[in-house]
Design a protein around this motif. Structure first.
Motif, PDB file in Angstrom:
ATOM      1  N   SER A 203       0.885  -1.225  -0.052  1.00 13.73           N
ATOM      2  CA  SER A 203      -0.146  -0.016  -0.126  1.00 13.73           C
ATOM      3  C   SER A 203       0.887   1.250  -0.064  1.00 13.73           C
ATOM      4  O   SER A 203       1.758   1.212   0.794  1.00 13.73           O
ATOM      5  N   ASN A 204       0.753   2.226  -0.832  1.00 11.71           N
ATOM      6  CA  ASN A 204       1.183   3.696  -0.856  1.00 11.71           C
ATOM      7  C   ASN A 204       0.885   4.414   0.432  1.00 11.71           C
ATOM      8  O   ASN A 204       1.590   5.365   0.644  1.00 11.71           O
ATOM      9  N   ASN A 205      -0.207   3.906   1.082  1.00 12.92           N
ATOM     10  CA  ASN A 205      -0.570   4.697   2.108  1.00 12.92           C
ATOM     11  C   ASN A 205       0.333   4.460   3.554  1.00 12.92           C
ATOM     12  O   ASN A 205       0.319   4.901   4.537  1.00 12.92           O
ATOM     13  N   LEU A 206       1.171   3.095   3.202  1.00 10.93           N
ATOM     14  CA  LEU A 206       2.095   2.611   4.203  1.00 10.93           C
ATOM     15  C   LEU A 206       3.464   2.962   3.852  1.00 10.93           C
ATOM     16  O   LEU A 206       4.430   3.781   4.495  1.00 10.93           O
ATOM     17  N   THR A 207       3.926   2.712   2.687  1.00  7.88           N
ATOM     18  CA  THR A 207       5.259   2.645   2.179  1.00  7.88           C
ATOM     19  C   THR A 207       5.113   3.347   0.657  1.00  7.88           C
ATOM     20  O   THR A 207       4.879   2.469  -0.265  1.00  7.88           O
ATOM     21  N   PHE A 208       5.097   4.648   0.636  1.00  9.72           N
ATOM     22  CA  PHE A 208       4.986   5.119  -0.584  1.00  9.72           C
ATOM     23  C   PHE A 208       5.985   4.953  -1.722  1.00  9.72           C
ATOM     24  O   PHE A 208       7.378   5.329  -1.515  1.00  9.72           O
TER      25      PHE A 208
ATOM     26  N   ALA B  29      12.052   2.756   1.796  1.00 12.17           N
ATOM     27  CA  ALA B  29      10.868   2.227   2.586  1.00 12.17           C
ATOM     28  C   ALA B  29      11.595   1.887   3.885  1.00 12.17           C
ATOM     29  O   ALA B  29      11.885   2.738   4.763  1.00 12.17           O
ATOM     30  N   LEU B  30      11.130   0.951   4.772  1.00 17.93           N
ATOM     31  CA  LEU B  30      11.164   0.434   5.999  1.00 17.93           C
ATOM     32  C   LEU B  30      12.688   0.722   6.401  1.00 17.93           C
ATOM     33  O   LEU B  30      13.150   1.269   7.439  1.00 17.93           O
ATOM     34  N   LEU B  31      13.390  -0.126   5.444  1.00 14.96           N
ATOM     35  CA  LEU B  31      15.061  -0.050   5.764  1.00 14.96           C
ATOM     36  C   LEU B  31      15.667   1.247   6.190  1.00 14.96           C
ATOM     37  O   LEU B  31      16.542   1.422   6.911  1.00 14.96           O
ATOM     38  N   THR B  32      15.270   2.384   5.299  1.00 12.10           N
ATOM     39  CA  THR B  32      16.088   3.557   5.246  1.00 12.10           C
ATOM     40  C   THR B  32      14.941   4.633   6.038  1.00 12.10           C
ATOM     41  O   THR B  32      15.224   5.735   5.980  1.00 12.10           O
TER      42      THR B  32
END
Length: 312
Positions: free
Chosen positions: A72-77, A122-125
């Motif tokens: 979802s782009n609402n989470l990780t755009f 995303a989450l990593l960075t």
């Protein structure tokens, strides 16, 4: 067990098993995900695994996966078509207007997502403050619920591969087309290992809890993580190219300077490519995808794959 064989689970059994689909039942394969599954912009720069799987199992392919996608782009755009804001709406539209006619009992749906959600930008960075691994995994599992509400009954949920084995996230990685900036490669590799393992465990637990709440649904958990680890550990069982077998490099490997101002690529051609586990710094090779396709096809056909477990 797979196919028509039901598990006779003991009271204290550690796994949840189901009957799955029957041989000859499935006639349609519908795919969702990212470049690992996209049949147009293919990550392996060859024939994507869904095309192989559909051919192996003699089913019709309906591909919705798009390169670069997240759940979802609402989470990780990311500026690519995500599962929830693009791929599912397109599927629902085509189903509603009659251009897509899929008998529920003859159709199976797959999702392979997470590589972009967990990775760079995303989450990593940390580019999405406030979003956690739990949020992302809940989104993945919610795909089953939303499609179930739209008439789907048969599912294959493909978990995340050990991304720390890809060149991009390896401890001895180098500046490349996907990340050409300074980083602690050892730290990245450890974090990615933890996130993929934790994310896969979360989705397994969530799916096991979800399965009994969806009457008539059949959900298979496909263990991509263990399959790719086995390909990495035992390449001779899977790779069959004409170059020396290679699980740490890629047939299309490109080194940049820090900042990405230069690009030096080493490229293998023809059947040499089938000696590599990786096509580039992030994507599996076409030969690796043939192995995925083979095992998915077995699952589609109601046969036994050691990498698939039916939860319902």
């Amino acid at each position: 067990m797979l196919g028509s064989l039901a598990c006779t689970a003991a009271l204290f059994a550690s796994v949840v098993c189901g009957v799955g689909v029957h041989p000859g039942q499935i006639k349609h394969l519908v795919t969702f995900g990212d470049s690992y599954t996209d049949v147009v912009s293919t990550g392996d720069q060859g024939v994507a695994w869904p095309a192989y799987a559909a051919g192996y199992a003699h089913v019709a392919l309906h591909p919705f996966a798009r390169s670069g996608a997240t759940c979802s782009n609402n989470l990780t755009f990311r500026p690519f078509p995500p599962v929830f804001e693009s791929q599912i709406p397109l599927f629902v539209t085509e189903k509603a207007n009659g251009s897509l006619k899929l008998p529920a009992d003859e159709t199976i749906y797959t999702l392979w997502i997470g590589t972009n959600d967990l990775g760079v930008s995303a989450l990593l960075t940390g580019s999405d403050p406030g979003v956690s691994l739990v949020d992302v995994t809940e989104c993945m599992v919610n795909w089953v619920k939303v499609l179930y509400e739209n008439g789907a009954r048969n599912f294959i949920f493909q978990n995340m591969i050990p991304l720390e084995l890809t060149i991009l996230y390896a401890a001895d990685s180098y500046p490349n087309r996907y990340w050409a900036f300074e980083r602690n490669t050892t730290e990245w590799s450890i974090i990615m290992q933890e996130m993929t393992r934790s994310g896969n465990k979360l989705t397994k637990l969530m799916l096991q809890a979800l399965a009994p709440t969806l009457p008539g649904a059949h959900i298979a958990l496909f263990d991509s993580h263990s399959l790719f680890q086995d390909m990495f550990d035992h390449p001779a069982r899977y790779l069959n190219g004409t170059a020396p077998l290679n699980v740490t490099g890629a047939w299309n490997a490109c080194v940049t300077t820090i900042g990405g101002t230069a690009l030096e690529c080493t490229i293998f051609n023809g059947t040499d490519r089938d000696s590599f586990l990786w096509a580039d710094e992030l994507h599996p090779s076409e030969q690796a995808d043939r192995i995925v396709a083979r095992e998915i096809a077995l699952t589609l056909e109601g046969k036994k794959s050691q990498w698939a477990t039916w939860l319902s």
